[in-house]
Scaffold this active site. Structure first.
Site, PDB file in Angstrom:
ATOM      1  N   TYR A 175      18.240   6.246   6.796  1.00  0.00           N
ATOM      2  CA  TYR A 175      18.007   5.184   7.781  1.00  0.00           C
ATOM      3  C   TYR A 175      16.869   4.271   7.323  1.00  0.00           C
ATOM      4  CZ  TYR A 175      15.509   2.944  11.499  1.00  0.00           C
ATOM      5  OH  TYR A 175      14.827   2.003  12.223  1.00  0.00           O
ATOM      6  N   ASP A 205       8.991   4.296  11.244  1.00  0.00           N
ATOM      7  CA  ASP A 205       9.956   4.690  12.263  1.00  0.00           C
ATOM      8  C   ASP A 205      10.552   6.046  11.900  1.00  0.00           C
ATOM      9  OD1 ASP A 205      11.907   4.899  14.156  1.00  0.00           O
ATOM     10  OD2 ASP A 205      13.016   3.103  13.569  1.00  0.00           O
ATOM     11  N   HIS A 242      11.615  -4.222  20.599  1.00  0.00           N
ATOM     12  CA  HIS A 242      12.673  -4.019  19.618  1.00  0.00           C
ATOM     13  C   HIS A 242      13.238  -5.372  19.215  1.00  0.00           C
ATOM     14  CE1 HIS A 242      15.610  -1.629  17.592  1.00  0.00           C
ATOM     15  NE2 HIS A 242      16.623  -1.893  18.397  1.00  0.00           N
ATOM     16  N   TRP A 259      20.741  10.351  14.809  1.00  0.00           N
ATOM     17  CA  TRP A 259      20.694   9.231  13.880  1.00  0.00           C
ATOM     18  C   TRP A 259      19.707   8.193  14.417  1.00  0.00           C
ATOM     19  CZ3 TRP A 259      21.238   3.924  13.610  1.00  0.00           C
ATOM     20  CH2 TRP A 259      21.259   3.383  12.309  1.00  0.00           C
ATOM     21  N   ARG A 261       6.540  -2.646   8.285  1.00  0.00           N
ATOM     22  CA  ARG A 261       7.064  -1.299   8.485  1.00  0.00           C
ATOM     23  C   ARG A 261       7.509  -0.740   7.142  1.00  0.00           C
ATOM     24  NH1 ARG A 261      12.558   0.431  11.650  1.00  0.00           N
ATOM     25  NH2 ARG A 261      13.366   0.107   9.544  1.00  0.00           N
ATOM     26  N   GLU A 300       8.682  -6.837  16.511  1.00  0.00           N
ATOM     27  CA  GLU A 300       9.583  -6.585  15.386  1.00  0.00           C
ATOM     28  C   GLU A 300      10.388  -7.853  15.109  1.00  0.00           C
ATOM     29  OE1 GLU A 300      12.906  -3.267  14.022  1.00  0.00           O
ATOM     30  OE2 GLU A 300      12.478  -3.555  16.152  1.00  0.00           O
ATOM     31  N   ASP A 302      20.576  -6.651  15.405  1.00  0.00           N
ATOM     32  CA  ASP A 302      21.614  -6.434  16.419  1.00  0.00           C
ATOM     33  C   ASP A 302      21.155  -6.896  17.795  1.00  0.00           C
ATOM     34  OD1 ASP A 302      19.821  -4.406  16.898  1.00  0.00           O
ATOM     35  OD2 ASP A 302      21.266  -2.775  16.795  1.00  0.00           O
ATOM     36  N   GLU A 332      12.916   2.537  22.321  1.00  0.00           N
ATOM     37  CA  GLU A 332      13.968   1.671  21.792  1.00  0.00           C
ATOM     38  C   GLU A 332      15.312   1.915  22.475  1.00  0.00           C
ATOM     39  OE1 GLU A 332      16.181   1.650  17.506  1.00  0.00           O
ATOM     40  OE2 GLU A 332      14.000   1.408  17.492  1.00  0.00           O
ATOM     41  N   HIS A 375      12.797   7.502  13.891  1.00  0.00           N
ATOM     42  CA  HIS A 375      14.169   7.384  14.397  1.00  0.00           C
ATOM     43  C   HIS A 375      14.661   8.658  15.076  1.00  0.00           C
ATOM     44  CE1 HIS A 375      18.016   4.944  14.198  1.00  0.00           C
ATOM     45  NE2 HIS A 375      17.067   4.056  14.455  1.00  0.00           N
ATOM     46  N   ARG A 395       8.667   0.120  23.318  1.00  0.00           N
ATOM     47  CA  ARG A 395       9.575  -0.370  22.275  1.00  0.00           C
ATOM     48  C   ARG A 395      10.890  -0.948  22.798  1.00  0.00           C
ATOM     49  NH1 ARG A 395      10.213  -2.299  18.203  1.00  0.00           N
ATOM     50  NH2 ARG A 395      11.688  -0.950  17.122  1.00  0.00           N
ATOM     51  N   GLU A 412       6.709   5.368  15.136  1.00  0.00           N
ATOM     52  CA  GLU A 412       7.717   5.002  16.140  1.00  0.00           C
ATOM     53  C   GLU A 412       8.776   6.087  16.300  1.00  0.00           C
ATOM     54  OE1 GLU A 412      11.423   1.825  16.396  1.00  0.00           O
ATOM     55  OE2 GLU A 412       9.750   1.438  15.040  1.00  0.00           O
TER      56      GLU A 412
END
Length: 413
Positions: free
Chosen positions: A159, A221, A323, A413, A147, A350, A327, A273, A223, A294, A247
């Site tokens: 980001y 991405d 995803h 965001w 990516r 990912e 996190d 996501e 986002h 995703r 994405e």
């Protein structure tokens, strides 16, 4: 197998994780990931106060029935907190069932459909030379798909571009929920300029393709930061560089947005996501408006829900692209890898490597070799949690950043 305990563990080895451990009367344990980045304690409270008491005395083998009981029985359905809690229960029960069978989970899902799951890494830089250095580093680490994210001229932070990206090596601080520097516990605020982004990204991909050739699968991405027509423009401008996918080009709550993008570009689209239910996909699948799903196992409702989603996606030729940032705990990553190995319509996974501190708490057995991930043949999910290590890293309140346009308007965001 009667459930005798359901314990919620919150630990922060570099970032916050919420884990559910279910124990049966014969001593088997199962782990589930309930992490919801920036809202972890909401899920902890939901699990500890509302869900865990319902599990005690129940049959750990009744996975489908338990899923439906927690989803339909609560009346208030869906939402990220509820679905992360259900996902944790579901993962833990599958972990127990596979351990009882003496098999890795993927065997209970139908066995392996491939030797390993193609993984993509995250290359980034503050400018194009740093991006190229980061791609080289990821190729050296064994990634076969990458990516691409880049800093944008005129913006201080963007980001997907970690502060340490210039170092070119392993980056464990990427996209963390964090505190405002030197102030109260409030989100960091970043500034965004979509027009500058749309001008810059085609130049980035032109440079990457010129340096690394046409064969390397490249992903990007957005986002959720573009309007549908802006996303359509970017998709069209990136067509010469043959992306594996674009994405989260735009917020996808309204499927008509994807219809407009599809009309203007052949760049493959990945989305989902932040979805937390199969029902969020609706016409995105039936109208073939996306190419990759995703969602994370942790946020869609667990192994049970993800398998149903991917079976439905397969009817329409849509593939998986789960995803998998840091996190998602190693428990959630392991659950994804077992599904990746088993389902026919796998696309890509990912993969960001967890920090050494995280791996002190979560003892993993999955492996990354020659660009492919394998969940291992350890019975269950193949993850154990070290309670003493977890206790060394107490919860720290933190938030994901908030985004504003240059005029101060709150933006995605």
């Amino acid at each position: 197998m009667k459930i005798t305990a359901a314990d919620v563990i919150v630990t922060s080895p570099g970032r916050n994780f919420v884990t559910l451990r279910i124990t049966t009367e014969d001593g088997l344990t199962g782990l589930g990931d309930a992490t919801l980045n920036g809202r972890e304690l909401a899920v902890e409270a939901y699990l500890r106060s509302h869900v865990a008491p319902l599990l005690i005395g129940g049959d750990a083998g009744r996975i489908e029935d338990t899923w439906q009981y927690l989803y339909r029985g609560a009346y208030w359905r869906r939402g990220p907190v509820t679905m992360a809690a259900i996902a944790a229960v579901d993962m833990a029960l599958w972990d127990i069932k596979a351990k009882a069978a003496g098999m890795p989970l993927y065997q209970l899902l139908g066995g392996a459909s491939r030797t390993g799951a193609l993984a993509y890494g995250h290359a980034s830089g503050r400018d194009i030379p740093e991006v190229l250095d980061s791609v080289r580093s990821h190729l050296e680490q064994g990634y076969r798909a990458i990516r691409i994210q880049s800093g944008i001229p005129g913006l201080d932070s963007v980001y997907g571009v970690a502060a340490s990206s210039a170092a070119g090596g392993e980056r464990y601080d990427y996209e963390p929920a964090r505190r405002s520097l030197g102030g109260p516990s409030r989100p960091v605020e970043e500034t965004w300029d979509t027009r500058a982004y749309l001008r810059h990204m085609p130049r980035v991909f032109e440079a990457v393709r010129a340096e690394f050739g046409p064969e390397l699968p490249l992903l990007h991405d957005g986002h959720h930061r573009m309007t549908p027509i802006q996303a359509a423009k970017l998709g069209k401008d990136l067509e010469p560089y043959d992306l594996f996918w674009l994405e989260d080009a735009t917020p996808a709550e309204d499927p008509t947005a994807l219809r407009l993008i599809r009309q203007h570009t052949t760049t493959p689209l990945a989305i989902g996501e932040i979805f937390n239910s199969l029902h969020d996909y609706g016409p995105l699948l039936s109208e073939r408006l996306i190419d990759y799903v995703r969602s994370a196992v942790t946020h869609i409702g667990g192994v049970t829900a993800m398998r149903k989603l991917l079976d439905l996606a397969a009817v329409y030729g849509v593939k998986s692209g789960m995803h998998g940032p840091t996190d998602i705990s190693p428990v959630g990553m392991a659950a994804a890898l077992h599904i990746d190995l088993a389902v026919h319509n796998f696309g890509i996974q990912e993969y960001m490597k967890h920090s050494p501190r995280t791996l002190e708490v979560f003892l993993t057995s999955y492996r990354f070799t020659d660009g492919l991930l394998h969940p291992s043949d350890t019975p269950g999910l193949g993850i154990e949690l070290d309670d003493e290590a977890a206790a060394r890293f107490p919860y720290e309140q933190a938030y994901l950043p908030v985004n504003r346009l240059t005029d101060g308007t709150v933006h995605d965001w």
